[in-house]
Design a protein around this motif. Structure first.
Motif, short mmCIF file in Angstrom:
data_model
loop_
_atom_site.label_atom_id
_atom_site.label_comp_id
_atom_site.label_asym_id
_atom_site.label_seq_id
_atom_site.Cartn_x
_atom_site.Cartn_y
_atom_site.Cartn_z
N GLU A 24 0.82 -1.21 0.00
CA GLU A 24 0.00 0.00 0.00
C GLU A 24 0.86 1.26 0.00
O GLU A 24 0.54 2.24 -0.68
N THR A 25 1.94 1.22 0.77
CA THR A 25 2.85 2.37 0.83
C THR A 25 3.45 2.64 -0.54
O THR A 25 3.48 3.79 -1.01
N GLU A 26 3.95 1.58 -1.19
CA GLU A 26 4.56 1.75 -2.52
C GLU A 26 3.56 2.29 -3.52
O GLU A 26 3.88 3.18 -4.33
N LEU A 27 2.34 1.79 -3.49
CA LEU A 27 1.32 2.24 -4.44
C LEU A 27 0.93 3.69 -4.18
O LEU A 27 0.73 4.48 -5.11
N LEU A 28 0.84 4.08 -2.91
CA LEU A 28 0.50 5.46 -2.56
C LEU A 28 1.60 6.41 -3.03
O LEU A 28 1.32 7.46 -3.64
N LEU A 29 2.85 6.06 -2.76
CA LEU A 29 3.95 6.94 -3.15
C LEU A 29 4.05 7.07 -4.67
O LEU A 29 4.32 8.16 -5.19
N ARG A 49 6.69 5.81 7.50
CA ARG A 49 5.61 5.20 8.29
C ARG A 49 5.11 6.15 9.36
O ARG A 49 3.90 6.25 9.60
N ASP A 50 6.01 6.85 10.02
CA ASP A 50 5.60 7.78 11.07
C ASP A 50 4.73 8.90 10.50
O ASP A 50 3.69 9.24 11.08
N ARG A 51 5.15 9.46 9.38
CA ARG A 51 4.38 10.55 8.80
C ARG A 51 3.02 10.07 8.29
O ARG A 51 2.00 10.73 8.50
N LEU A 52 3.02 8.92 7.62
CA LEU A 52 1.75 8.41 7.10
C LEU A 52 0.80 8.02 8.23
O LEU A 52 -0.42 8.19 8.10
N THR A 63 -7.06 2.85 6.18
CA THR A 63 -5.95 2.18 5.49
C THR A 63 -5.27 3.14 4.53
O THR A 63 -5.83 4.17 4.14
N LEU A 64 -4.06 2.78 4.13
CA LEU A 64 -3.34 3.59 3.14
C LEU A 64 -4.03 3.53 1.78
O LEU A 64 -3.99 4.50 1.01
N ALA A 76 -8.18 18.95 -1.36
CA ALA A 76 -7.89 19.34 0.02
C ALA A 76 -7.15 18.22 0.77
O ALA A 76 -6.22 18.47 1.54
N GLU A 77 -7.57 16.97 0.51
CA GLU A 77 -6.89 15.84 1.15
C GLU A 77 -5.46 15.71 0.63
O GLU A 77 -4.53 15.42 1.39
N ALA A 78 -5.28 15.92 -0.68
CA ALA A 78 -3.93 15.86 -1.26
C ALA A 78 -3.04 16.93 -0.64
O ALA A 78 -1.87 16.69 -0.33
N SER A 79 -3.58 18.13 -0.44
CA SER A 79 -2.82 19.21 0.16
C SER A 79 -2.36 18.84 1.57
O SER A 79 -1.22 19.09 1.96
N ARG A 80 -3.24 18.22 2.35
CA ARG A 80 -2.88 17.82 3.71
C ARG A 80 -1.77 16.78 3.70
O ARG A 80 -0.85 16.83 4.52
N LEU A 81 -1.84 15.83 2.78
CA LEU A 81 -0.80 14.82 2.71
C LEU A 81 0.54 15.43 2.33
O LEU A 81 1.57 15.15 2.97
N LEU A 82 0.56 16.28 1.31
CA LEU A 82 1.81 16.88 0.86
C LEU A 82 2.42 17.77 1.93
O LEU A 82 3.64 17.82 2.10
N ARG A 83 1.58 18.48 2.68
CA ARG A 83 2.09 19.31 3.77
C ARG A 83 2.73 18.45 4.87
O ARG A 83 3.66 18.89 5.54
N ALA A 84 2.23 17.24 5.04
CA ALA A 84 2.78 16.36 6.07
C ALA A 84 4.22 15.97 5.78
O ALA A 84 4.96 15.59 6.69
#
Length: 287
Positions: A24-29, A49-52, A63-64, A76-84
């Motif tokens: 899931e991590t690889e697919l998300l990235l 992992r900590d940031r996600l 889930t991821l 808006a959700e994309a913006s929150r993820l990128l800011r993280a």
């Protein structure tokens, strides 16, 4: 007392869960890279992992895979993820010890250059950039200096270009400013209006904010100093070496480099640097 036995099928289930999470991590990235052009694929896995995990808690995603769907279809959700994945905003003079080293290491190293340039790579917001500008102004070197503050997140770059701080933050920074060796009234460096404070225009003009990725972009100038206090800890080994080569290509000989992690003998161009004694890793390029 002997440790309780874990049934073999429990270990199998745990391994399967970790494998699914890694997939899931690889697919998300990969999705973030293809959709938004931000490449986090070579980041340190534990840092990822900590940031996600924090993003999952903040957004309430289970889930991821669920997070990926929301990020791809909701701006808006994309913006929150990128800011993280950007550095957490630093407060004004939030680290008096570091600000003191800007006075004792950085400022003297810049005085011998006719037109010195400083690069703050992955800058932690206006708190970090304004602290640097104020210190160098107090040390008498700002008048002929260019500060380049870069971030991979273009949205944050736009916000920082015309930022104001709550007046309470300026008041809270007075003691830290004095603790760094600052003299005079910190507020004298600010415009104050309607309960907000902004760095004086004469200092703001010395700061150029721009979008720049340490992961994908090439060297864009020669600098007499590079300050990178929020990057290396997040990078995996391959990306770490890439960034250290980038800094070496961008730093003038006898320039200074400030990092969030010390160099090791195995690091790219490590032999070209001489350590400057102190708490945070500072180096002078000698080769």
């Amino acid at each position: 007392m002997a440790a309780p036995m874990v049934p073999p099928n429990a270990w199998t289930g745990m391994a399967a869960g970790l494998a699914v999470e890694e997939l899931e991590t690889e697919l998300l990235l990969e999705a973030v890279f293809q959709r938004f052009g931000h490449d986090f694929r070579a980041y340190d896995r534990q840092a990822l992992r900590d940031r996600l995990a924090r993003v999952l808690r903040t957004l309430g995603a289970r889930t991821l895979s669920g997070l990926q769907e929301r990020v791809l279809h909701d701006g808006a959700e994309a913006s929150r993820l990128l800011r993280a994945f950007s550095p957490a905003p630093a407060g004004l003079f939030d680290n008096p010890g570091h600000a003191s080293r800007l006075r004792t290491v950085l400022a003297p190293s810049l005085r011998g250059w006719p037109l010195p340039r400083v690069w703050i790579a992955e800058c932690a917001g206006v708190g970090e950039a304004w602290t640097l500008a104020i210190v160098l102004a107090e040390e008498g070197v700002l008048g002929r200096l260019d500060i380049h503050a870069t971030l991979a997140n273009e949205e944050l770059v736009a916000e920082h270009q015309d930022a104001w701080l709550p007046l309470a933050e300026l008041e809270a920074a007075r003691e830290r400013h004095a603790g760094s060796g600052g003299t005079g009234d910190l507020a004298a460096w600010f415009e104050i209006e309607d309960g907000k404070a902004r760095l004086q225009a004469q200092l703001r003009r010395r700061i150029t904010w721009s979008q720049y990725s340490l992961v994908t972009d090439a060297s864009f100038n020669e600098f007499q100093a590079i300050v990178s206090c929020h990057a290396l800890a997040d990078f995996g080994p391959v990306l770490r070496q890439r960034v250290l080569r980038l800094f070496h290509d961008s730093l003038a000989r006898f320039g200074v480099l400030c990092l969030d992690q010390p160099l090791s003998v195995a690091d790219a161009h490590a032999g070209s640097y001489q350590a400057v004694a102190g708490e945070r890793p500072w180096y002078k390029r000698v080769g």
